[in-house]
Design an enzyme around this catalytic site. Structure first.
Site, short mmCIF file in Angstrom:
data_model
loop_
_atom_site.label_atom_id
_atom_site.label_comp_id
_atom_site.label_asym_id
_atom_site.label_seq_id
_atom_site.Cartn_x
_atom_site.Cartn_y
_atom_site.Cartn_z
N SER A 132 0.86 -1.34 -0.15
CA SER A 132 -0.13 0.10 -0.06
C SER A 132 0.69 1.20 -0.05
O SER A 132 2.17 1.27 -0.03
CB SER A 132 -0.98 -0.20 1.26
N LYS A 133 0.19 2.30 -0.03
CA LYS A 133 0.86 3.65 -0.33
C LYS A 133 1.87 4.01 0.95
O LYS A 133 3.10 4.41 0.62
CB LYS A 133 -0.07 4.91 0.11
N ARG A 134 1.67 3.38 2.19
CA ARG A 134 2.74 3.73 3.27
C ARG A 134 3.82 2.96 2.88
O ARG A 134 4.95 3.10 3.55
CB ARG A 134 2.16 3.38 4.60
N GLY A 146 5.57 3.23 0.23
CA GLY A 146 6.33 3.95 -0.67
C GLY A 146 5.78 3.75 -2.00
O GLY A 146 4.63 3.63 -2.17
#
Ligand code: GLU
Length: 482
Positions: free
Chosen positions: A252-254, A256
Site C-alpha cells: 500500500s501507499k505507506r 512507498g
C-alpha cells in the site's frame, strides 16, 4: 430490442489463442501490482503464441480520468507491454451490457428487484441481529408483478450444488452455490455493474484465459454463475497472489512508491530491471534471478507462479537494476542520464559534453545502481570550473597532496600520447620517485580532476576529459598558492 448476438466483436475475431487481457481501472497510476499482472498476461500469451489485449475499465466516471488512462498506456509502453489490438473502453459498451441483462430477463434467468435502499438496509440489519450472513435474500426472485417503480436487475444465481474453479495457480477452489447471492447486473439507473461488464467484455473480446490478482477470486464464483446462465464458454482462470510490502502486509501507499512511473522517474530504474524483478516476484524457474525478456517468453508458464504472496524488496530491485545498468548500451544511458544531469546543473548538456559522457560511460555505469547515481557520478565531468571540492577532496589537497600534484602535473604535461596507459605510467614514475604507492599520487589527482574523493579511475577520467581540460583542472586545484 434487437436479439443479442453471441459472436466475438469483429475487431477481436479469430485472434491466435490463448487470448489474455489486462483490464486496469484508470483511477490513478499503473500500480506495480497491475504492471506485474500485465506482464504475466503478456508473457503467457507470447509463450503460447497467443494474443494479449487491453481493456480500460473506465466505468467509475467519478474516478476515471484521461490522465490516468494516459499514465497506464505510458507505463505499459515503457515496460514494452504492448497490446496486440487497440484497447477496448468499457464505459462505451454500457448499451451492450444492458442488452445482455435484458436478454437474461427475457429468458427468466434474471429478474427485476424493486426493493428500496431502506428496505435492504432493514433486511441486512435483521440478518446481522440473527447472526446470519448479510446478503440479498431473493425477495423478488419469484415475484411476477412489475410495479411502475425503479428496479435493479438481479441474476437468478444457482442455489444448489457447488461451483469449482480449476484455477491454474490456486488449484481447485470450491464454493457452495447456497452461498451465492442474486447479485445486481443493472442498477436502477440502467447502468451495468462491474460483474456484468467484465463477463460481457471478456466474452466479446474472445478472452480465453483470465490472469488477475487473487483479490478477484471471490468475484469469479459470481462471474461463473453469469457465464453459465448465458451459456458462454468458461475461460481458464489464474489468480495470482498480491504483492506484499517488506512487512508482510498487502502493498500500500505507506510502503512507498506504487506507480511504475515513480520507479522510472524518481528512482531511475530501467524498465527491463523492473520487469525482471516483477517477474521473479511471483514466478520462479529454479533459482534463476536474472531472466531477460526473450528467456522469459521461452520459460514463462503458470505452473511457475507461486501461491504465496511475494514481498517487495527495494534492495533486490536495485541489485537487479545494477545488473541491467552494466548491460545497457552506452548511448542509451547517455540519453537517460543527460536530463537528470541537466536538472542538477540547471542547463542542457552541449554536444561535446554528451560525447564526454559517452566516452566515460564504460567507467561510470558499473558503479551506479540506478540512473540517479549514474547522473550524480557524471556531474564532475560537466561542472563549470573551478570545480566545487567535497570534504574528502579538500583533505586530499592538503599541502603534501598539492606538492605531489604539482610534480604529477609536470610529468603529465610531458606525455606525448594522451591515453590511459601513458598517463598511468607518468603518474607511476612520480610515485616511484617519491617512494610512494600510486594511490598516494592518484588521490590528489582525483580531487583536482573530479572535486571528489571517489571516482572512476583517474587515468580513464583524464583520457575522457582530454589534455587541456585535465591540465586546466589540475591548475585550478594548484591555484596561485604554489
Ligand atoms: N478492473 C479490475 C481491477 O483493476 C480488473 C478486472 C479483472 O481483471 O477482471 O482490479
Amino acid at each position: 430490442m434487437p436479439p443479442a448476438t453471441d459472436s466475438v466483436l469483429p475487431e477481436f475475431a479469430g485472434l491466435p489463442r490463448p487470448v489474455t487481457r489486462f483490464a486496469p481501472s484508470p483511477t490513478g497510476y499503473l500500480h506495480i501490482g497491475g504492471a506485474r499482472t500485465a506482464l504475466f498476461n503478456w508473457l503467457y500469451a507470447k509463450h503460447h503464441g497467443g494474443t494479449f489485449l487491453l481493456r480500460i475499465e473506465d466505468t467509475d466516471r467519478a474516478r476515471s480520468t484521461d490522465d490516468a488512462i494516459a499514465k497506464i498506456l505510458d507505463g505499459m509502453a515503457w515496460l514494452g507491454l504492448t497490446a496486440d489490438r487497440p484497447p477496448l473502453f468499457q464505459f462505451a459498451r454500457a448499451p451492450r451490457h444492458a442488452e445482455i441483462a435484458h436478454r437474461l430477463l427475457a429468458e427468466g434467468k434474471a429478474y427485476r428487484c424493486y426493493a428500496t435502499a431502506e428496505e435492504l438496509e432493514a433486511m441486512r440489519a435483521e440478518q446481522k441481529e440473527k447472526g446470519l450472513p448479510q446478503r440479498y435474500d431473493g425477495r423478488w426472485r419469484d415475484r411476477t408483478d412489475t410495479p411502475d417503480l425503479p428496479f435493479v436487475v438481479r441474476l437468478k444465481s444457482p442455489q444448489t450444488g457447488e461451483t469449482l474453479i480449476a484455477d491454474k495457480v490456486q488449484g481447485d477452489v470450491r464454493q457452495q452455490n447456497s452461498e451465492l447471492d442474486d447479485f445486481v447486473l443493472l442498477r436502477s439507473d440502467g447502468t451495468p455493474t462491474y460483474m456484468l461488464a467484465v463477463v460481457v467484455d471478456d466474452h466479446d473480446m474472445g478472452v480465453t484465459d483470465v490472469i488477475r490478482g487473487d483479490d478477484h477470486l471471490t468475484n469469479t464464483f459470481r462471474q461463473l454463475a453469469l457465464i453459465d446462465a448465458l451459456g458462454w464458454p468458461r475461460p481458464v482462470y489464474a489468480h495470482v497472489p498480491m504483492i506484499h510490502g517488506p512487512d508482510g502486509a498487502k502493498l500500500s501507499k505507506r510502503h512507498g512508491a506504487l506507480g511504475v512511473e515513480a520507479y522510472r522517474d524518481e528512482m531511475g530504474i530501467l524498465p527491463e530491471a523492473l520487469e525482471n524483478y516483477l517477474l521473479r516476484l511471483g514466478w520462479a524457474h529454479g533459482d534463476t534471478e536474472l531472466v531477460t525478456r526473450d528467456e522469459a517468453v521461452k520459460l514463462f508458464d503458470l505452473d511457475g507462479v507461486g501461491r504465496s504472496p511475494g514481498r517487495f524488496d527495494l534492495k533486490k530491485l536495485e541489485s537487479v537494476n545494477a545488473h541491467y545498468m552494466k548491460q545497457a548500451d552506452n548511448g542509451r544511458l547517455v540519453e537517460l542520464a543527460a536530463p537528470r544531469i541537466a536538472d542538477s546543473i540547471g542547463r542542457a548538456l552541449t554536444d561535446s559534453e554528451r560525447n564526454l559522457l559517452l566516452r566515460s560511460m564504460d567507467e561510470l555505469k558499473p558503479r551506479a545502481k540506478n540512473l540517479n547515481e549514474l547522473a550524480g557520478s557524471a556531474l564532475f565531468l560537466v561542472r563549470n570550473r573551478p570545480l566545487p571540492m567535497d570534504e574528502a577532496a579538500t583533505k586530499l589537497l592538503d599541502p603534501i597532496g598539492r606538492a605531489l600534484l604539482a610534480d604529477v602535473r609536470t610529468a603529465l604535461a610531458a606525455v606525448a600520447d594522451w591515453e590511459r596507459e601513458a598517463l598511468e605510467a607518468a603518474a607511476k614514475s612520480v610515485a616511484e620517485g617519491a617512494g610512494l604507492g600510486l594511490g598516494k599520487v592518484a588521490g590528489p589527482l582525483r580531487a583536482a580532476l573530479t572535486g571528489q574523493g571517489n571516482s572512476p579511475s583517474v587515468f580513464a577520467v583524464m583520457a575522457a576529459l582530454g589534455r587541456d581540460e585535465s591540465l586546466g583542472r589540475i591548475d585550478d586545484a594548484l591555484g596561485d598558492k604554489l
